[in-house]
Design a protein around this motif. Structure first.
Motif, PDB file in Angstrom:
ATOM      1  N   TYR A 437      43.013  31.191  39.342  1.00  0.00           N
ATOM      2  CA  TYR A 437      41.627  30.834  39.650  1.00  0.00           C
ATOM      3  C   TYR A 437      41.095  31.823  40.682  1.00  0.00           C
ATOM      4  CZ  TYR A 437      44.428  28.572  43.232  1.00  0.00           C
ATOM      5  OH  TYR A 437      45.360  28.332  44.207  1.00  0.00           O
ATOM      6  N   PRO A 438      39.774  31.913  40.820  1.00  0.00           N
ATOM      7  CA  PRO A 438      39.194  32.899  41.746  1.00  0.00           C
ATOM      8  C   PRO A 438      39.327  32.471  43.199  1.00  0.00           C
ATOM      9  CG  PRO A 438      37.455  31.616  40.706  1.00  0.00           C
ATOM     10  CD  PRO A 438      38.739  31.180  40.065  1.00  0.00           C
ATOM     11  N   ASP A 439      39.202  33.435  44.111  1.00  0.00           N
ATOM     12  CA  ASP A 439      39.223  33.140  45.550  1.00  0.00           C
ATOM     13  C   ASP A 439      37.933  32.435  45.978  1.00  0.00           C
ATOM     14  OD1 ASP A 439      41.615  34.470  45.612  1.00  0.00           O
ATOM     15  OD2 ASP A 439      40.759  36.369  46.297  1.00  0.00           O
ATOM     16  N   HIS A 440      36.835  32.767  45.297  1.00  0.00           N
ATOM     17  CA  HIS A 440      35.540  32.153  45.623  1.00  0.00           C
ATOM     18  C   HIS A 440      34.990  31.514  44.362  1.00  0.00           C
ATOM     19  CE1 HIS A 440      35.880  34.833  49.039  1.00  0.00           C
ATOM     20  NE2 HIS A 440      35.946  35.842  48.203  1.00  0.00           N
ATOM     21  N   TRP A 441      34.298  30.395  44.561  1.00  0.00           N
ATOM     22  CA  TRP A 441      33.742  29.685  43.406  1.00  0.00           C
ATOM     23  C   TRP A 441      32.228  29.860  43.372  1.00  0.00           C
ATOM     24  CZ3 TRP A 441      37.369  27.468  40.268  1.00  0.00           C
ATOM     25  CH2 TRP A 441      38.635  27.217  40.823  1.00  0.00           C
ATOM     26  N   GLU A 481      35.100  38.713  42.130  1.00  0.00           N
ATOM     27  CA  GLU A 481      34.412  37.839  41.182  1.00  0.00           C
ATOM     28  C   GLU A 481      35.177  37.754  39.855  1.00  0.00           C
ATOM     29  OE1 GLU A 481      30.497  39.175  40.146  1.00  0.00           O
ATOM     30  OE2 GLU A 481      30.131  37.431  38.871  1.00  0.00           O
ATOM     31  N   TRP A 482      35.224  36.566  39.281  1.00  0.00           N
ATOM     32  CA  TRP A 482      35.866  36.370  37.989  1.00  0.00           C
ATOM     33  C   TRP A 482      34.833  36.314  36.866  1.00  0.00           C
ATOM     34  CZ3 TRP A 482      40.839  33.429  36.698  1.00  0.00           C
ATOM     35  CH2 TRP A 482      41.877  33.824  37.559  1.00  0.00           C
ATOM     36  N   VAL A 483      35.280  36.678  35.650  1.00  0.00           N
ATOM     37  CA  VAL A 483      34.375  36.525  34.503  1.00  0.00           C
ATOM     38  C   VAL A 483      34.848  35.423  33.558  1.00  0.00           C
ATOM     39  CG1 VAL A 483      33.678  38.944  34.633  1.00  0.00           C
ATOM     40  CG2 VAL A 483      35.470  38.258  33.017  1.00  0.00           C
ATOM     41  N   LEU A 484      36.016  34.846  33.812  1.00  0.00           N
ATOM     42  CA  LEU A 484      36.487  33.709  33.006  1.00  0.00           C
ATOM     43  C   LEU A 484      36.630  32.500  33.926  1.00  0.00           C
ATOM     44  CD1 LEU A 484      39.399  35.364  30.945  1.00  0.00           C
ATOM     45  CD2 LEU A 484      37.037  35.017  30.219  1.00  0.00           C
TER      46      LEU A 484
END
Ligand SMILES: [Zn+2]
Length: 693
Positions: A437-441, A481-484
């Motif tokens: 999961y990402p560090d920031h939501w 930033e995540w893309v999934l």
């Protein structure tokens, strides 16, 4: 957010991404898969097939004979089973929320309200097409090209992504992707892509084949049916105008192969260039309506199509445009409108274009829609329940093992000069890896969700996403930033961010089992991890340096060798013919195929390193290396309906699973493990194998 369109693509992800709303299937089968005993699943295999003739059938043949694709799916296999399992889990998490008091405006409340609103079919039926009335009236009131440009600009959404979780098509007239400037990764730029087509690709409009003739005939009937449902006068004539305009738009579209060529897409246009290079569209009106009125610099990924579409805005009859916009307005959020429209959309996009007989259950579509609108908020709940710190630690250790193996392979590449090798190492070392999961939501506080307003919620969610993306312009690039979303059953490489996302959703059995044999884990999830690392060095990824800049860091001789190897891999895949009239497109799928070969090679090395010189126990008589390759091919266990497979071959960067399993023929250790001999169908002489990395 995707709505009713069934097909989506993803060229840097490990598999084609499933459609957000339409997808769905049998939960029980997925749960059974997750609970199955660990180790080689001999019951799935067909040991009457020689591994050297057809490794996919050897590993999966009995399953292929017996498995039935659920009626609401166009394909079925390992990834679909996991998607289904996660969908059930997500639905359960959301249902739990409904039983707990949640503050108005809290994320929990938004999730529960969004989901409940989508499920409330009675309310949706009662409102009918009323949510569209203001838009349809505004479209009817378009009487000049300035008003047309303003309307078109207002339809722009953050709905595309060229390089990451690749979304290359939009039914809006243009697509938007806000991402790093490929020439200067310190800043964001808006990328504009061609759009405006309802069917998945220009080939559906232009290709001459019986399948496409049939798709076009059904499409015309579909347009008319949709217009009628929303009460359009003289729907037959209006449908003819819509069809004619989409045909004209298709004629100016770039091909898929052109679209995946970064050098062709990385075109920087200043604001003034639009007026001189793409006349016909009032760009001031268009861009200000899109929220880009102050933006001075853009990347125009499809310059030919943008010029062609702008010209059509300037010259096609306004009557054609009004009919076209009416049809697109009805279709755009059709999944949130009455059942008759949902069914008609499914008949065309689901059944006619993908071969799926049945629409999935409403709750499954509700989960998909909720994930589309509030994916990170749902993801927080998902990882809290299903991704404990131990799983993250074990998965991270596997990722580390793959990095180590890949780095050692770089050192062993005989064809690579020290100068290029140093740059490759720097790039590998700088690759930012996210596990679980990402560090920031994403902060959803600005997204307004109203219980009972399914359509409005979807519309506001799209506008929220657009605003969130436009707000990045002028800010520093966030490589974390995540893309999934974490619940996604996929993994992805972000070439311009030089980063990888491995969501919690893919880090589970049968792909990754912390209690399972290492050979199977390395063959399945290990090869997936290696695949994503290798994307940093595929024909596109290799064009970006350690900072994500589109820059040649290769010596000329090394680049020539790399491109030559790529050509051999293109030829290897061009030779696969899933249908007598349709071959794999080796160029379109080259990035994925390089990643498959590189990932498998690195995973095998990582597996051997993990053994520390010992040999593991046999499993059903299979050696460690045999288990490893069986683990790899069993991860691709899948079957597809013919129209879906044809659509994938035309539009998708991923080769169908059967041919992905055949990646093994490029790895020397596979020949030794299964004693593969000349004359067997997959046999390649050593000098015809293309390991590349
Ligand atoms: Zn990939």
């Amino acid at each position: 957010m995707r709505t009713t369109r069934a097909g989506t693509t993803s060229s840097r992800a490990v598999v084609r991404l499933a459609a957000a709303v339409l997808a769905g299937s049998l939960a029980a089968a997925a749960v059974a898969a997750a609970d199955a005993p660990i180790g080689v699943k001999v019951a799935n295999m067909d040991i009457s097939v020689r591994p050297g003739d057809d490794f996919f059938d050897y590993v999966n043949g009995t399953w292929l004979k017996n498995a039935e694709i659920p009626a609401d799916r166009s394909r079925w296999g390992v990834f679909n089973e996991l998607v289904e399992l996660n969908r059930q889990r997500t639905a359960d998490l959301i249902k739990e929320l409904a039983t707990q008091p949640a503050q108005p405006g809290s994320e929990s409340r938004k999730i529960a309200d969004y989901y409940a609103s989508f499920l409330d079919e009675a309310a949706i039926e009662q409102r009918g097409y009323a949510p569209l009335h203001a838009d349809l009236a505004a479209i009817d009131a378009i009487h000049d090209r300035t008003q047309l440009a303003h309307w078109l600009g207002g339809t722009l959404r953050a709905d595309c992504d060229v390089l990451n979780s690749t979304q290359l098509e939009t039914a809006n007239i243009l697509g938007l992707w806000v991402a790093q400037d490929l020439d200067n990764p310190q800043r964001y730029l808006p990328f504009l892509l061609q759009g405006g087509l309802s069917m998945p690709d220009r080939d559906y409009y232009l290709a001459k084949s019986p399948q496409m003739d049939e798709a076009r005939a059904k499409f015309q009937a579909h347009i008319e049916a949709v217009l009628k449902l929303a009460g359009t006068p003289d729907a037959h004539a209006a449908a003819a105008r819509v069809y004619a305009l989409e045909m004209r738009i298709a004629a100016v579209h770039a091909t898929r192969t052109e679209t995946v060529d970064v050098a062709k897409g990385d075109n920087h246009w200043r604001r003034a260039d639009f007026d001189s290079r793409a006349p016909g569209l009032d760009w001031s009106k268009f861009l200000s309506a899109a929220g880009l009125g102050a933006q001075q610099e853009f990347v125009v990924w499809h310059p030919g199509a943008v010029t062609g579409i702008a010209a059509l805005v300037g010259k096609a009859p306004l009557d054609d445009w009004r009919s076209y916009l009416r049809f697109h307005a009805i279709e755009h959020l059709g999944a949130f409108l009455p059942k008759a429209l949902v069914d008609e959309d499914f008949r065309f996009y689901g059944t006619a274009l993908e071969g799926t007989p049945e629409l999935s259950a409403r709750w499954k579509r509700a989960v998909g829609a909720t994930n589309g609108a509030l994916g990170d908020a749902v993801g927080k709940l998902y990882v809290a329940r299903y991704f404990p710190p131990e799983a993250k630690a074990q998965a991270t250790a596997l990722v580390d093992a793959l990095f180590k193996a890949f780095a050692q392979r770089l050192d062993r590449l005989e064809w690579m000069s020290p100068a290029t090798r140093a740059q490759a190492h720097a790039k590998l070392a700088a690759l930012k890896v996210g596990v679980g999961y990402p560090d920031h939501w994403i902060d959803y506080s600005a997204l307004h969700i109203v219980r009972g307003d399914a359509y409005g919620n979807a519309d506001r969610s799209e506008r929220f996403d657009l605003a969130r993306n436009l707000a990045k312009l002028g800010k520093p690039v966030d490589r974390s930033e995540w893309v999934l979303t974490p619940q996604t059953v996929n993994a992805v490489n972000l070439p311009a961010m030089n980063a990888l996302n491995f969501p919690a959703g893919i880090l589970q059995p049968p792909l990754f089992d912390p209690k399972g044999p290492p050979a199977l884990n390395f063959g399945a999830i290990g090869a997936v991890i290696g695949h994503e690392i290798s994307h940093s060095f595929d024909d596109q990824g290799a064009l970006f340096d350690a900072e994500g800049r589109f820059r040649n860091w290769w010596t000329a001789a090394d680049m020539a060798h790399f491109q030559e190897a790529g050509k051999r891999l293109v030829a290897q895949y061009d030779a696969y013919r899933p249908f007598p009239d349709l071959a794999i497109n080796g160029q379109l799928t080259l990035s994925e195929n390089i990643a498959d070969v590189g990932g498998l090679a690195a995973a095998h090395d990582a597996y051997r390193l993990s053994l520390g010189g010992t040999e593991p126990p046999l499993d059903h008589g299979f050696t460690g290396d045999q288990q490893f390759f069986i683990g790899f091919a069993s991860a691709w266990r899948a079957k597809m309906r013919e129209p879906a497979e044809r659509q994938q071959i035309i539009t998708d960067g991923h080769t169908p699973e059967k041919y992905r399993a055949a990646t093994v023929r490029n790895i020397d250790a596979w020949y030794q493990a299964f004693d593969v001999k000349p004359g067997e169908k997959l046999y390649l002489p050593p000098d015809a194998r293309v390991p590349i990395w």
